[in-house]
Scaffold this motif. Structure first.
Motif, PDB file in Angstrom:
ATOM      1  N   SER A  99       0.833  -1.085  -0.081  1.00 27.50           N
ATOM      2  CA  SER A  99       0.012   0.176  -0.084  1.00 27.50           C
ATOM      3  C   SER A  99       0.784   1.290   0.104  1.00 27.50           C
ATOM      4  N   ASP A 100       1.890   1.408   0.633  1.00 26.09           N
ATOM      5  CA  ASP A 100       2.832   2.513   0.759  1.00 26.09           C
ATOM      6  C   ASP A 100       3.838   2.443  -0.207  1.00 26.09           C
ATOM      7  N   LYS A 101       4.329   3.705  -0.658  1.00 22.01           N
ATOM      8  CA  LYS A 101       5.344   3.498  -1.725  1.00 22.01           C
ATOM      9  C   LYS A 101       6.859   3.169  -1.213  1.00 22.01           C
ATOM     10  N   ILE A 102       7.598   2.375  -1.615  1.00 15.14           N
ATOM     11  CA  ILE A 102       8.761   2.080  -1.166  1.00 15.14           C
ATOM     12  C   ILE A 102       9.873   3.187  -0.999  1.00 15.14           C
ATOM     13  N   SER A 103      10.741   3.566  -0.135  1.00 21.43           N
ATOM     14  CA  SER A 103      11.479   4.383  -0.149  1.00 21.43           C
ATOM     15  C   SER A 103      12.893   3.846  -0.640  1.00 21.43           C
ATOM     16  N   TYR A 104      13.914   4.638  -0.950  1.00 19.53           N
ATOM     17  CA  TYR A 104      15.302   4.231  -1.396  1.00 19.53           C
ATOM     18  C   TYR A 104      15.823   3.501  -0.319  1.00 19.53           C
ATOM     19  N   GLY A 105      15.743   3.891   0.970  1.00 20.91           N
ATOM     20  CA  GLY A 105      16.318   3.213   1.942  1.00 20.91           C
ATOM     21  C   GLY A 105      15.613   1.922   2.579  1.00 20.91           C
ATOM     22  N   ASP A 106      14.607   1.454   1.859  1.00 19.78           N
ATOM     23  CA  ASP A 106      13.920   0.252   2.286  1.00 19.78           C
ATOM     24  C   ASP A 106      15.077  -0.861   1.944  1.00 19.78           C
ATOM     25  N   LYS A 133      28.678   0.167   3.494  1.00 19.07           N
ATOM     26  CA  LYS A 133      29.408   0.979   4.523  1.00 19.07           C
ATOM     27  C   LYS A 133      28.587   2.187   5.270  1.00 19.07           C
ATOM     28  N   LEU A 134      27.547   2.467   4.083  1.00 21.10           N
ATOM     29  CA  LEU A 134      26.733   3.859   4.817  1.00 21.10           C
ATOM     30  C   LEU A 134      25.632   3.068   5.464  1.00 21.10           C
ATOM     31  N   LYS A 135      24.909   2.019   5.008  1.00 22.25           N
ATOM     32  CA  LYS A 135      23.854   1.247   5.502  1.00 22.25           C
ATOM     33  C   LYS A 135      24.182   1.000   7.083  1.00 22.25           C
ATOM     34  N   PHE A 136      25.261   0.744   7.212  1.00 17.76           N
ATOM     35  CA  PHE A 136      25.570   0.029   8.615  1.00 17.76           C
ATOM     36  C   PHE A 136      26.364   1.112   9.460  1.00 17.76           C
ATOM     37  N   SER A 137      26.404   2.535   9.101  1.00 16.25           N
ATOM     38  CA  SER A 137      27.227   3.435   9.668  1.00 16.25           C
ATOM     39  C   SER A 137      26.427   3.934  11.035  1.00 16.25           C
ATOM     40  N   SER A 138      27.162   4.430  12.051  1.00 14.64           N
ATOM     41  CA  SER A 138      26.743   4.793  13.074  1.00 14.64           C
ATOM     42  C   SER A 138      25.955   6.137  13.165  1.00 14.64           C
ATOM     43  N   PHE A 139      26.175   6.992  12.062  1.00 15.62           N
ATOM     44  CA  PHE A 139      25.716   8.538  11.962  1.00 15.62           C
ATOM     45  C   PHE A 139      24.239   8.265  11.325  1.00 15.62           C
ATOM     46  N   GLU A 140      23.426   7.973  12.173  1.00 12.55           N
ATOM     47  CA  GLU A 140      21.875   7.648  11.610  1.00 12.55           C
ATOM     48  C   GLU A 140      21.365   8.699  10.838  1.00 12.55           C
ATOM     49  N   ALA A 141      21.184   9.887  11.086  1.00 17.82           N
ATOM     50  CA  ALA A 141      20.400  10.822  10.357  1.00 17.82           C
ATOM     51  C   ALA A 141      21.387  11.377   9.076  1.00 17.82           C
ATOM     52  N   PHE A 142      22.275  11.811   9.348  1.00 17.18           N
ATOM     53  CA  PHE A 142      23.395  12.194   8.207  1.00 17.18           C
ATOM     54  C   PHE A 142      23.387  10.995   7.339  1.00 17.18           C
ATOM     55  N   GLN A 144      21.614   8.205   6.701  1.00 21.88           N
ATOM     56  CA  GLN A 144      20.298   8.014   6.211  1.00 21.88           C
ATOM     57  C   GLN A 144      20.225   8.686   4.552  1.00 21.88           C
ATOM     58  N   MET A 145      20.551  10.012   4.803  1.00 18.63           N
ATOM     59  CA  MET A 145      20.380  10.717   3.410  1.00 18.63           C
ATOM     60  C   MET A 145      21.449  10.458   2.723  1.00 18.63           C
ATOM     61  N   ARG A 146      22.612  10.369   2.811  1.00 19.92           N
ATOM     62  CA  ARG A 146      23.747   9.862   2.174  1.00 19.92           C
ATOM     63  C   ARG A 146      23.381   8.652   1.638  1.00 19.92           C
ATOM     64  N   LEU A 150      22.835   7.524  -2.425  1.00 20.50           N
ATOM     65  CA  LEU A 150      23.645   6.491  -3.130  1.00 20.50           C
ATOM     66  C   LEU A 150      23.026   5.498  -3.742  1.00 20.50           C
ATOM     67  N   ILE A 151      21.957   4.893  -3.035  1.00 23.07           N
ATOM     68  CA  ILE A 151      21.106   4.024  -3.458  1.00 23.07           C
ATOM     69  C   ILE A 151      20.411   4.294  -4.784  1.00 23.07           C
ATOM     70  N   LYS A 152      19.886   5.702  -4.892  1.00 25.38           N
ATOM     71  CA  LYS A 152      19.293   6.251  -5.944  1.00 25.38           C
ATOM     72  C   LYS A 152      20.326   6.307  -7.244  1.00 25.38           C
ATOM     73  N   THR A 153      21.642   6.687  -6.767  1.00 27.23           N
ATOM     74  CA  THR A 153      22.631   6.750  -7.751  1.00 27.23           C
ATOM     75  C   THR A 153      22.748   5.202  -8.632  1.00 27.23           C
TER      76      THR A 153
END
Length: 172
Positions: A99-106, A133-142, A144-146, A150-153
């Motif tokens: 039902s919901d749109k899937i995000s790039y971070g899904d 590296k980014l998926k399992f990084s500890s800087f959550e908010a920053f 997630q955007m990066r 990267l996923i979109k790219t």
């Protein structure tokens, strides 16, 4: 500018993975249909009476799944390319069923990328390593955007590489 190039540019505008999958599957379908006549006997009579009716909107070769199966069965595309086309199609079907749109971070998109042979064979897994590296990084908010950027790219790259593979394999 061709319809395919217009759609490739439109990939940049997709704000979620669901819309990306819709547009990328249109691109793949257009590429397959554009190249399909090249796999048949190049005779004017054959093209007019046999091939053109197959390619019409009401013909049997409307769906990406059927066209890719035919090209694979004829030995025109590799198993890896056929599997990647199927993966795009299956992931689009999944996105349509939720039902919901899937995000790039899904996680579904992460798994989709990991499963593509066109990405896993590029530069010794550089793209997958960067995503991990980014998926399992500890800087959550920053991160997630990066990560989503990267996923979109990588998704854009994977679609372009798949289109190139289809074209190269069929023209061989």
């Amino acid at each position: 500018m061709s319809r395919e190039h217009e759609l490739l540019k439109k990939l940049e505008e997709c704000d979620n993975a669901t819309s990306f999958l819709q547009v990328s599957n249109k691109i793949i379908n257009l590429k397959l249909k554009a190249l399909l006549p090249k796999v048949f006997v190049q005779d004017e009579l054959v093209m007019e009476y046999a091939v053109e009716p197959l390619l019409r909107e009401d013909g049997p070769l409307v769906t990406t799944d059927v066209v890719s199966k035919l090209m694979f069965a004829m030995g025109k595309i590799s198993l890896e390319t056929y599997a990647d086309i199927g993966l795009y199609n299956q992931t689009l079907e999944y996105s349509a069923s939720v039902s919901d749109k899937i995000s790039y971070g899904d996680d579904v998109i992460y798994d989709f990328i990991k499963s593509q042979s066109v990405i896993s064979t590029q530069q010794d897994g550089f793209y997958l390593e960067s995503i991990n590296k980014l998926k399992f990084s500890s800087f959550e908010a920053f991160s997630q955007m990066r990560y989503e950027s990267l996923i979109k790219t990588v998704l854009n790259l994977s679609c372009e590489l798949l289109i190139e593979n289809i074209e190269r394999e069929i023209k061989q």
